[in-house]
Design an enzyme around this catalytic site. Structure first.
Site, PDB file in Angstrom:
ATOM      1  N   ASP A  14       0.870  -1.173   0.000  1.00 51.99           N
ATOM      2  CA  ASP A  14       0.000   0.000   0.000  1.00 51.99           C
ATOM      3  C   ASP A  14       0.908   1.225   0.000  1.00 51.99           C
ATOM      4  O   ASP A  14       2.123   1.116   0.202  1.00 51.99           O
ATOM      5  CB  ASP A  14      -0.881  -0.030   1.258  1.00 51.99           C
ATOM      6  CG  ASP A  14      -1.675   1.244   1.440  1.00 51.99           C
ATOM      7  OD1 ASP A  14      -2.384   1.632   0.501  1.00 51.99           O
ATOM      8  OD2 ASP A  14      -1.551   1.861   2.509  1.00 51.99           O
ATOM      9  N   ALA A  16       0.013   5.228   1.308  1.00 58.31           N
ATOM     10  CA  ALA A  16      -0.087   6.074   2.504  1.00 58.31           C
ATOM     11  C   ALA A  16      -0.314   5.247   3.759  1.00 58.31           C
ATOM     12  O   ALA A  16      -1.194   4.387   3.806  1.00 58.31           O
ATOM     13  CB  ALA A  16      -1.209   7.085   2.338  1.00 58.31           C
ATOM     14  N   ALA A  47     -13.842   8.800  10.360  1.00 61.04           N
ATOM     15  CA  ALA A  47     -13.136   9.087   9.107  1.00 61.04           C
ATOM     16  C   ALA A  47     -12.144   7.987   8.756  1.00 61.04           C
ATOM     17  O   ALA A  47     -11.944   7.658   7.591  1.00 61.04           O
ATOM     18  CB  ALA A  47     -12.419  10.428   9.203  1.00 61.04           C
ATOM     19  N   MET A  51     -10.721   3.367   5.893  1.00 64.21           N
ATOM     20  CA  MET A  51      -9.502   3.768   5.202  1.00 64.21           C
ATOM     21  C   MET A  51      -8.925   2.628   4.373  1.00 64.21           C
ATOM     22  O   MET A  51      -8.907   1.483   4.796  1.00 64.21           O
ATOM     23  CB  MET A  51      -8.455   4.252   6.203  1.00 64.21           C
ATOM     24  CG  MET A  51      -7.377   5.142   5.581  1.00 64.21           C
ATOM     25  SD  MET A  51      -8.012   6.739   5.019  1.00 64.21           S
ATOM     26  CE  MET A  51      -8.026   7.685   6.542  1.00 64.21           C
ATOM     27  N   LYS A  55     -11.883   6.261  -2.555  1.00 65.10           N
ATOM     28  CA  LYS A  55     -12.355   7.365  -1.712  1.00 65.10           C
ATOM     29  C   LYS A  55     -13.853   7.645  -1.842  1.00 65.10           C
ATOM     30  O   LYS A  55     -14.494   8.034  -0.865  1.00 65.10           O
ATOM     31  CB  LYS A  55     -11.526   8.619  -1.984  1.00 65.10           C
ATOM     32  CG  LYS A  55     -10.020   8.439  -1.742  1.00 65.10           C
ATOM     33  CD  LYS A  55      -9.722   7.754  -0.410  1.00 65.10           C
ATOM     34  CE  LYS A  55      -8.256   7.488  -0.215  1.00 65.10           C
ATOM     35  NZ  LYS A  55      -7.973   6.584   0.907  1.00 65.10           N
ATOM     36  N   HIS A  58     -15.343   5.150   0.264  1.00 62.16           N
ATOM     37  CA  HIS A  58     -15.033   5.497   1.653  1.00 62.16           C
ATOM     38  C   HIS A  58     -16.090   6.467   2.200  1.00 62.16           C
ATOM     39  O   HIS A  58     -16.611   6.273   3.315  1.00 62.16           O
ATOM     40  CB  HIS A  58     -13.637   6.141   1.681  1.00 62.16           C
ATOM     41  CG  HIS A  58     -13.108   6.425   3.039  1.00 62.16           C
ATOM     42  ND1 HIS A  58     -11.827   6.098   3.429  1.00 62.16           N
ATOM     43  CD2 HIS A  58     -13.654   7.053   4.119  1.00 62.16           C
ATOM     44  CE1 HIS A  58     -11.622   6.492   4.674  1.00 62.16           C
ATOM     45  NE2 HIS A  58     -12.725   7.082   5.112  1.00 62.16           N
ATOM     46  N   ARG A 162     -10.509  -1.862  -3.363  1.00 62.15           N
ATOM     47  CA  ARG A 162     -10.579  -2.721  -2.185  1.00 62.15           C
ATOM     48  C   ARG A 162     -11.993  -2.745  -1.601  1.00 62.15           C
ATOM     49  O   ARG A 162     -12.687  -1.745  -1.683  1.00 62.15           O
ATOM     50  CB  ARG A 162      -9.614  -2.187  -1.114  1.00 62.15           C
ATOM     51  CG  ARG A 162      -8.162  -2.198  -1.538  1.00 62.15           C
ATOM     52  CD  ARG A 162      -7.336  -1.431  -0.531  1.00 62.15           C
ATOM     53  NE  ARG A 162      -5.955  -1.344  -0.970  1.00 62.15           N
ATOM     54  CZ  ARG A 162      -5.142  -0.346  -0.638  1.00 62.15           C
ATOM     55  NH1 ARG A 162      -5.571   0.628   0.149  1.00 62.15           N
ATOM     56  NH2 ARG A 162      -3.902  -0.330  -1.067  1.00 62.15           N
ATOM     57  N   ASP A 188      -1.564  -1.140   5.858  1.00 53.42           N
ATOM     58  CA  ASP A 188      -1.772  -0.579   7.195  1.00 53.42           C
ATOM     59  C   ASP A 188      -3.234  -0.459   7.563  1.00 53.42           C
ATOM     60  O   ASP A 188      -3.567   0.136   8.587  1.00 53.42           O
ATOM     61  CB  ASP A 188      -1.116   0.811   7.275  1.00 53.42           C
ATOM     62  CG  ASP A 188      -1.863   1.847   6.433  1.00 53.42           C
ATOM     63  OD1 ASP A 188      -2.328   2.854   6.992  1.00 53.42           O
ATOM     64  OD2 ASP A 188      -1.980   1.649   5.209  1.00 53.42           O
TER      65      ASP A 188
END
Length: 271
Positions: A14, A16, A47, A51, A55, A58, A162, A188
């Site tokens: 990944d 970030a 928020a 993750m 987006k 998200h 994802r 992460d």
């Protein structure tokens, strides 16, 4: 069976929170600001929970949370619909694009770890929850700071991001790495782990610097040891629940995990 199948041939990272942007903070203020502007403030935890996803997805996931959905209905008198997500995403994207360059520093130990993997003949792939337009900002900055994977693909360049495995499949195709048991996905977030599991590859979750932990490097360094351990234990439990094959405190521990996996012969198991 070919003994070459008993080693890890490719690691798909990944971006970030894993290799760059300690704590994955670039998207955070953009999510918070876009919901604030809509008059339905959200918490840091809300928020962060989805993750790693595309987006737009998200934002949709945030709006499906009971508290946020209730607040939205209280304010607007109706359920949030696609047009609402589109507006929130537009605000999110414009805010994020203004600040992405500032969140491209490599996480401590990342460049050294990737160098060791390459010396061992392992190719480096990547997937992300960012769009191609966002990655067009990030990639040149990351390259300038020393990180450039052998292949990268963004979440809007495949049929679905994802937790679907399509970005990993594209990495495997373009990098020529097969079977899945010779591939490792490192990330992460819980979404990273689901992505890897759905692709049938090994999954490794990193705690330090992760979005799941949600702390800046200075916060980690200044936090009371007991409080930090509690936060890290909570993060570890999230990754365990998601089914991560390995959970490590730092990216620097990854080469040891790969060595352990190869020596154990587990890589020959085509799961």
């Amino acid at each position: 069976m070919d003994n070459n199948n008993e080693r890890i041939k490719g690691v798909i990272f990944d971006w970030a929170g894993t290799v760059i942007d300690y704590g994955c903070f670039a998207p955070m203020h953009a999510f918070l600001e876009s919901f604030d502007k809509a008059g339905v403030p959200i918490t840091n935890r809300e928020a962060r929970e989805p993750m790693g996803m595309l987006k737009w997805d998200h934002i949709q996931a945030i709006l499906q949370m009971d508290r946020v959905r209730g607040q939205w209905i209280d304010k607007y008198g109706t359920e949030p619909v696609k047009e609402d997500i589109d507006r929130l995403y537009s605000d999110f994207e414009s805010t994020l694009m203004e600040s992405l360059k500032a969140y491209t520093d490599p996480i401590p130990g990342a460049l050294e770890t990737i160098s060791l993997l390459r010396e061992a003949g392992i190719v480096i792939g990547s997937t992300t929850g960012y769009t191609k337009g966002m990655m067009d900002v990030i990639v040149p900055e990351a390259r300038r700071k020393g990180y450039s994977p052998d292949f990268m693909i963004a979440s809007d360049e495949v049929k679905a991001g994802r937790p679907y495995p399509y970005m990993i499949f594209r990495n495997m195709t373009e990098l020529g790495i097969f079977p899945p048991a010779s591939v490792m996905k490192v990330g992460d977030t819980v979404s990273d782990i689901y992505e890897g599991k759905n692709a049938g590859v090994w999954t490794v979750a990193i705690i330090s610097g992760s979005s799941e932990l949600g702390l800046t490097q200075s916060e980690v360094e200044m936090m009371d040891a007991g409080a930090l351990k509690a936060r890290m234990d909570e993060t570890r439990k999230s990754f365990e629940k998601a089914g991560a094959d390995f959970i490590i405190n730092s990216i620097s521990q990854l080469p040891a995990v790969i060595k352990e996996l190869e020596l154990s012969g587990l890589a020959r198991e085509l799961r």
